[in-house]
Design an enzyme around this catalytic site. Structure first.
Site, PDB file in Angstrom:
ATOM      1  N   GLY A   1       0.878  -1.161   0.000  1.00 49.05           N
ATOM      2  CA  GLY A   1       0.000   0.000   0.000  1.00 49.05           C
ATOM      3  C   GLY A   1       0.913   1.207   0.000  1.00 49.05           C
ATOM      4  O   GLY A   1       1.847   1.275  -0.780  1.00 49.05           O
ATOM      5  N   GLU A   2       0.674   2.100   0.926  1.00 50.40           N
ATOM      6  CA  GLU A   2       1.538   3.278   1.042  1.00 50.40           C
ATOM      7  C   GLU A   2       2.074   3.312   2.475  1.00 50.40           C
ATOM      8  O   GLU A   2       1.308   3.513   3.420  1.00 50.40           O
ATOM      9  CB  GLU A   2       0.714   4.528   0.692  1.00 50.40           C
ATOM     10  CG  GLU A   2       1.454   5.825   0.835  1.00 50.40           C
ATOM     11  CD  GLU A   2       2.824   5.787   0.170  1.00 50.40           C
ATOM     12  OE1 GLU A   2       2.907   5.508  -1.032  1.00 50.40           O
ATOM     13  OE2 GLU A   2       3.824   6.024   0.880  1.00 50.40           O
ATOM     14  N   SER A   3       3.385   3.096   2.606  1.00 49.96           N
ATOM     15  CA  SER A   3       3.959   2.923   3.946  1.00 49.96           C
ATOM     16  C   SER A   3       3.791   4.173   4.809  1.00 49.96           C
ATOM     17  O   SER A   3       3.641   4.055   6.032  1.00 49.96           O
ATOM     18  CB  SER A   3       5.436   2.553   3.850  1.00 49.96           C
ATOM     19  OG  SER A   3       6.171   3.574   3.205  1.00 49.96           O
ATOM     20  N   GLU A   7       0.527 -11.482  -3.485  1.00 52.27           N
ATOM     21  CA  GLU A   7      -0.936 -11.693  -3.513  1.00 52.27           C
ATOM     22  C   GLU A   7      -1.540 -11.302  -4.858  1.00 52.27           C
ATOM     23  O   GLU A   7      -2.740 -11.412  -5.045  1.00 52.27           O
ATOM     24  CB  GLU A   7      -1.590 -10.931  -2.347  1.00 52.27           C
ATOM     25  CG  GLU A   7      -1.827  -9.460  -2.562  1.00 52.27           C
ATOM     26  CD  GLU A   7      -0.570  -8.596  -2.557  1.00 52.27           C
ATOM     27  OE1 GLU A   7       0.552  -9.131  -2.448  1.00 52.27           O
ATOM     28  OE2 GLU A   7      -0.714  -7.367  -2.709  1.00 52.27           O
ATOM     29  N   ARG A  53      12.904   3.034  -0.451  1.00 56.89           N
ATOM     30  CA  ARG A  53      11.541   3.172  -1.012  1.00 56.89           C
ATOM     31  C   ARG A  53      11.632   3.563  -2.467  1.00 56.89           C
ATOM     32  O   ARG A  53      12.548   4.274  -2.867  1.00 56.89           O
ATOM     33  CB  ARG A  53      10.764   4.279  -0.296  1.00 56.89           C
ATOM     34  CG  ARG A  53      10.260   3.917   1.060  1.00 56.89           C
ATOM     35  CD  ARG A  53       9.502   5.097   1.657  1.00 56.89           C
ATOM     36  NE  ARG A  53       8.224   5.324   1.013  1.00 56.89           N
ATOM     37  CZ  ARG A  53       7.702   6.524   0.786  1.00 56.89           C
ATOM     38  NH1 ARG A  53       8.359   7.620   1.103  1.00 56.89           N
ATOM     39  NH2 ARG A  53       6.529   6.624   0.208  1.00 56.89           N
ATOM     40  N   HIS A  70       4.509  -7.967  -4.730  1.00 55.96           N
ATOM     41  CA  HIS A  70       3.154  -8.270  -4.256  1.00 55.96           C
ATOM     42  C   HIS A  70       2.830  -9.739  -4.563  1.00 55.96           C
ATOM     43  O   HIS A  70       2.269 -10.028  -5.627  1.00 55.96           O
ATOM     44  CB  HIS A  70       2.133  -7.373  -4.970  1.00 55.96           C
ATOM     45  CG  HIS A  70       2.040  -5.996  -4.414  1.00 55.96           C
ATOM     46  ND1 HIS A  70       0.992  -5.564  -3.631  1.00 55.96           N
ATOM     47  CD2 HIS A  70       2.878  -4.941  -4.523  1.00 55.96           C
ATOM     48  CE1 HIS A  70       1.180  -4.307  -3.284  1.00 55.96           C
ATOM     49  NE2 HIS A  70       2.312  -3.907  -3.812  1.00 55.96           N
ATOM     50  N   CYS A 129       6.039  -5.380   0.332  1.00 58.43           N
ATOM     51  CA  CYS A 129       6.151  -4.040  -0.263  1.00 58.43           C
ATOM     52  C   CYS A 129       6.093  -2.960   0.825  1.00 58.43           C
ATOM     53  O   CYS A 129       7.036  -2.830   1.598  1.00 58.43           O
ATOM     54  CB  CYS A 129       5.115  -3.879  -1.369  1.00 58.43           C
ATOM     55  SG  CYS A 129       5.617  -2.605  -2.525  1.00 58.43           S
ATOM     56  N   ILE A 157       5.330  -3.108  -7.650  1.00 56.19           N
ATOM     57  CA  ILE A 157       4.548  -1.873  -7.837  1.00 56.19           C
ATOM     58  C   ILE A 157       5.171  -0.772  -6.972  1.00 56.19           C
ATOM     59  O   ILE A 157       5.110  -0.850  -5.746  1.00 56.19           O
ATOM     60  CB  ILE A 157       3.074  -2.066  -7.435  1.00 56.19           C
ATOM     61  CG1 ILE A 157       2.450  -3.236  -8.208  1.00 56.19           C
ATOM     62  CG2 ILE A 157       2.285  -0.779  -7.693  1.00 56.19           C
ATOM     63  CD1 ILE A 157       1.067  -3.630  -7.725  1.00 56.19           C
ATOM     64  N   ARG A 158       5.779   0.205  -7.611  1.00 56.52           N
ATOM     65  CA  ARG A 158       6.505   1.265  -6.874  1.00 56.52           C
ATOM     66  C   ARG A 158       7.278   0.619  -5.708  1.00 56.52           C
ATOM     67  O   ARG A 158       7.197   1.036  -4.554  1.00 56.52           O
ATOM     68  CB  ARG A 158       5.537   2.354  -6.371  1.00 56.52           C
ATOM     69  CG  ARG A 158       4.983   3.210  -7.504  1.00 56.52           C
ATOM     70  CD  ARG A 158       3.973   4.239  -7.028  1.00 56.52           C
ATOM     71  NE  ARG A 158       2.785   3.591  -6.496  1.00 56.52           N
ATOM     72  CZ  ARG A 158       2.438   3.555  -5.226  1.00 56.52           C
ATOM     73  NH1 ARG A 158       3.166   4.164  -4.318  1.00 56.52           N
ATOM     74  NH2 ARG A 158       1.360   2.936  -4.835  1.00 56.52           N
TER      75      ARG A 158
HETATM   76  N1  GLN Z   1       6.093   2.947  -2.597  1.00 55.09           N
HETATM   77  C1  GLN Z   1       5.191   2.498  -1.579  1.00 55.09           C
HETATM   78  C2  GLN Z   1       5.607   2.978  -0.197  1.00 55.09           C
HETATM   79  O1  GLN Z   1       6.561   3.631  -0.036  1.00 55.09           O
HETATM   80  C3  GLN Z   1       5.096   0.986  -1.523  1.00 55.09           C
HETATM   81  C4  GLN Z   1       4.392   0.497  -2.747  1.00 55.09           C
HETATM   82  C5  GLN Z   1       3.622  -0.772  -2.546  1.00 55.09           C
HETATM   83  O2  GLN Z   1       3.375  -1.220  -1.431  1.00 55.09           O
HETATM   84  N2  GLN Z   1       3.189  -1.314  -3.641  1.00 55.09           N
HETATM   85  O3  GLN Z   1       4.932   2.680   0.724  1.00 55.09           O
END
Ligand code: GLN
Length: 191
Positions: A48-50, A172, A106, A170, A77, A134-135
């Site tokens: 997600g977004e940390s 999942e 990150r 990911h 992630c 993903i990112r």
């Molecule tokens: N770039 C996101 C972060 O810094 C992580 C991306 C992800 O969980 N797919 O949290």
């Protein structure tokens, strides 16, 4: 009794993890409050977004309970970033639970490469895993307590230290249950 695994459900890709865990025979608890950690045999911190997940963890007073949680934890992630000892490219108030001796960068692929899939050799799997990045972060181990399970371009994409597991991709979203099955088996083994 079925093994009971929590999935932190504050933000991010928790629903997919829950489905994969159920397909591996686990009972799943969506964790939204520290009290939901009671009685779990393991826990997943999803992607997600940390920075957002970190803020919510602080708001709901998860920080100490997650530092103390003694059962297996798998951070994927954003979850990997949250478990790291050190974070590069974090925000000034980036939450670091410091459960694994990794220095995590990150957004290691920059803006040009947003997301991609790569067949990854993972140490406990006989065939490569289709890993969805993903990112994504990448990491380097800070000492030899860290067991590197997969590398991508020379950097750590999956690792373990004791019962803390991390992956920068990911699993999942891979259509492949093998890493979830390995984690579920690890949770059964540490009951
Ligand atoms: N770039 C996101 C972060 O810094 C992580 C991306 C992800 O969980 N797919 O949290």
């Amino acid at each position: 009794m079925a093994v009971k695994i929590g999935v932190l459900a504050l933000q991010g890709a928790f629903a997919e993890h829950s489905q994969y865990l159920q397909r591996c025979g686990a009972e799943v608890v969506e964790v939204r409050l520290p009290a939901h950690l009671d009685g779990l045999d393991g826990l997943i911190l999803p992607g997600g977004e940390s920075t957002t997940i970190g803020k919510l963890l602080r708001r709901y007073q998860f920080e100490e309970p997650l530092r103390q949680f003694s059962k297996p934890i798998w951070g994927t992630c954003a979850g990997m970033i949250l478990l790291a000892q050190e974070v590069i490219n974090g925000l000034p108030d980036q939450l670091m639970l410091q459960r694994i001796d990794l220095r995590v960068t990150r957004n290691a692929f920059g803006r040009q490469v947003d997301s991609f899939t790569a067949d990854l050799e993972v140490s406990n799997l006989s065939q490569p895993l289709p890993a969805v990045f993903i990112r994504a972060p990448l990491a380097e181990p800070l000492n030899d307590q860290v067991e590197v399970m997969a590398r991508y371009r020379g950097q750590v994409a999956a690792a373990r230290q004791g019962n803390i597991w991390v992956s920068s991709f990911h699993p999942e979203l891979s259509g492949d249950l093998r890493m979830h099955q390995a984690f579920v088996d690890g949770c059964v083994g540490s009951r």
